[in-house]
Design a protein around this motif. Structure first.
Motif, short mmCIF file in Angstrom:
data_model
loop_
_atom_site.label_atom_id
_atom_site.label_comp_id
_atom_site.label_asym_id
_atom_site.label_seq_id
_atom_site.Cartn_x
_atom_site.Cartn_y
_atom_site.Cartn_z
N THR A 173 3.61 -8.38 -12.43
CA THR A 173 2.42 -8.19 -11.59
C THR A 173 1.32 -9.18 -11.98
O THR A 173 1.03 -9.37 -13.16
N ILE A 217 -0.29 -2.85 -9.00
CA ILE A 217 0.32 -2.28 -7.79
C ILE A 217 -0.23 -0.87 -7.58
O ILE A 217 -0.13 -0.02 -8.49
N THR A 249 -3.10 -4.41 -0.63
CA THR A 249 -2.78 -5.79 -1.05
C THR A 249 -3.84 -6.78 -0.56
O THR A 249 -4.13 -7.76 -1.25
N GLY A 302 -1.39 -5.71 -6.01
CA GLY A 302 0.04 -5.81 -5.71
C GLY A 302 0.62 -7.21 -5.65
O GLY A 302 1.76 -7.38 -5.24
#
Length: 265
Positions: free
Chosen positions: A149, A153, A254, A259
């Motif tokens: 990541t 997320i 997002t 994310g």
């Protein structure tokens, strides 16, 4: 497709994601107003994700952050010094990145603060756009990918409660959210080719402070706390779906800087 934007500024408050969204809107307005309206005049899934990386030599301090005319809080501000902010953006839609790229060439500077919003100790912050560079993506041809990541997320259940990677229902909600997102006409137009399988390798819980005008007006609170998932994990699924997730990010929010993932190996 990915790009990196190098930004010069002297400081950055910990609440910055909503201003990055405004930065995108400002750039798109200069190059493709119709597309900007398409993305932001309705509630649709954004075909991109982003991550803002601070320089290693940043310093932490506490300062008064005037979020808007109703809310001023004391919280963390990063002193950037001689370094630069690096804004990484990944997108599925070429029109977004090309329009953004063309808009940034005309924008040159961005007013992070206005007369009443996002002042730090009463002072305005300005972003100077120094460089915009394209980045290579790693091709995805396998049905198993190890991701890292770049920004947490966010997975939430039907009641908007956070779901963490060790929860028994994490994979269920990840599949449900992803299937719904992929069905969006401007993303893929159909759901998952096959269910996703999530396997944590080195994951942690991460809480992020965030703010949005709609949240402040609805709750009367200046800041929301979002609980996300950060680290390294293995994701199995159809290569076509994994490639889309690599480009648009994984999970909720997002388009607000959550994310974004990178392929390892």
């Amino acid at each position: 497709m990915r790009i990196k934007i190098l930004i010069k500024t002297d400081k950055l408050p910990i609440l910055y994601r909503h201003r990055v969204v405004s930065f995108f809107k400002e750039a798109l307005k200069k190059s493709d107003k119709d597309y900007k309206n398409f993305l932001y005049n309705g509630k649709i899934t954004k075909p991109f994700s982003f991550n803002l990386l601070l320089p290693k030599n940043k310093k932490f301090t506490k300062a008064k952050i005037q979020i808007d005319e109703n809310f001023t809080i004391e919280d963390t501000v990063f002193e950037i010094g001689e370094g630069y902010l690096s804004l990484f953006i990944s997108a599925l839609d070429y029109r977004f990145l090309i329009s953004l790229f063309n808009g940034l060439k005309r924008l040159h500077t961005f007013d992070f603060s206005s007369d009443k919003n996002m002042l730090v100790n009463g002072e305005k912050i300005v972003w100077e756009i120094k460089k915009v560079s394209p980045l290579n993506e790693k091709p995805i041809k396998s049905n198993i990918v190890v991701f890292k990541t770049n920004s947490p997320i966010i997975i939430e259940d039907e009641n908007d409660n956070p779901v963490l990677f060790y929860d028994k229902k994490f994979e269920y909600h990840l599949n449900e959210i992803t299937d719904r997102i992929l069905k969006s006409p401007h993303i893929k137009g159909k759901g998952l080719e096959e269910p996703l399988k999530f396997e944590p390798i080195k994951m942690n819980k991460q809480v992020v402070k965030h703010t949005l005008k709609a949240f402040r007006e609805k709750t009367g609170k200046p800041v929301m706390y979002l609980t996300g998932n950060s680290g390294i994990f293995k994701l199995s699924g159809h290569p076509k779906d994994l490639e889309i997730l690599y480009k648009i990010g994984i999970g909720n929010r997002t388009g607000q800087g959550f994310g974004m993932v990178e392929v390892l190996g």
